[in-house]
Design a protein around this motif. Structure first.
Motif, PDB file in Angstrom:
ATOM      1  N   VAL A 150      98.130 -36.272 -10.062  1.00  0.00           N
ATOM      2  CA  VAL A 150      97.517 -34.971  -9.758  1.00  0.00           C
ATOM      3  C   VAL A 150      98.115 -34.510  -8.431  1.00  0.00           C
ATOM      4  N   TYR A 161      96.878 -26.639 -13.699  1.00  0.00           N
ATOM      5  CA  TYR A 161      95.431 -26.682 -13.958  1.00  0.00           C
ATOM      6  C   TYR A 161      94.659 -26.091 -12.788  1.00  0.00           C
ATOM      7  N   VAL A 197      99.007 -31.537 -13.095  1.00  0.00           N
ATOM      8  CA  VAL A 197      98.557 -32.775 -13.729  1.00  0.00           C
ATOM      9  C   VAL A 197      99.631 -33.250 -14.699  1.00  0.00           C
ATOM     10  N   LEU A 205      95.251 -34.516 -19.051  1.00  0.00           N
ATOM     11  CA  LEU A 205      94.513 -33.313 -18.640  1.00  0.00           C
ATOM     12  C   LEU A 205      93.036 -33.443 -18.976  1.00  0.00           C
ATOM     13  N   VAL A 245      91.313 -35.628 -16.396  1.00  0.00           N
ATOM     14  CA  VAL A 245      91.120 -34.956 -15.102  1.00  0.00           C
ATOM     15  C   VAL A 245      90.030 -33.900 -15.205  1.00  0.00           C
TER      16      VAL A 245
END
Length: 218
Positions: free
Chosen positions: A122, A157, A168, A180, A183
């Motif tokens: 990230v 994102y 991400v 994704l 997260v």
């Protein structure tokens, strides 16, 4: 570069993090003239933060800062911070890139392959690739991040309404969409997912401590 080219062939872009409970969130901080401090926050997705592992690497031992080679600079300290945890995590959440990297081996991928752990990167800024389209301002919006050749690398994102986007990308042993989804499912009160936000705060505080005392006070 040769090491990255060799290791990227070992990256597995399949797998789900469904059911994973304990992760290690990794962040590092450095001020020129002082040591690099790496932090691993062991975070239970049901209970919250459990333990913080820290490591300090003197500046004279650091690999030079070169874009695209961050893992050679920070990973040795991350490995030490992870070894300080009372138990091994089930997965890694790394402040940095996964496969969204010119040679498909950002720090999240490098660590994931080295430790054979599922990992997700990230990043707060774009290193490689471009968004497939417009990213809406609403929280939870995402568009694919593509390589110059059109190969999917991950997602751009937006975690909070109007916040700057995050990047991400899967690191190892997790699929693109699964990274994704994982997260998105993390607690997020601010821009960063909470485990990474805590790791960032811990690293910043540890850097101040190390700069003033020359140690982590351990």
């Amino acid at each position: 570069m040769a090491i990255q080219e060799a290791l990227r062939g070992r990256v597995v872009l399949e797998g789900s993090l469904e059911g994973v409970r304990r992760i290690a969130a990794l962040d590092a901080a450095h001020k020129k003239g002082g040591p690099l401090v790496a932090v691993a926050v062991l975070y239970d997705l049901e209970k919250g933060p459990l333990f913080v592992g820290r490591a300090l690497l003197p500046e004279e031992e650091l690999f030079p800062y070169i874009p695209g080679f961050l893992s050679f600079r920070e990973a040795p300290a991350y490995l030490e911070a992870l070894s300080a945890l009372p138990e091994a995590p089930e997965a890694l959440l790394v402040d940095g890139q996964g496969i969204a990297h010119p040679r498909s081996l950002g720090i999240a991928s490098h660590l994931g392959v080295n430790l054979d752990l599922p990992s997700v990167g990230v990043a707060k800024s774009l290193l490689y690739g471009k968004p497939e389209g417009f990213l809406a301002q609403e929280a939870g919006s995402a568009v694919r991040l593509l390589s110059p050749e059109g190969r999917p690398l991950g997602y751009v994102y937006r975690s909070r309404m109007g916040a700057r986007p995050l990047y991400v990308s899967p690191g190892h042993r997790v699929g693109l969409l699964e990274a994704l989804t994982f997260v998105k499912g993390l607690p997020t009160r601010y821009r960063l997912p909470e485990p990474l936000r805590l790791a960032h705060l811990e690293a910043s505080q540890a850097r101040v401590e190390a700069w003033s005392t020359g140690s982590l006070g351990l």
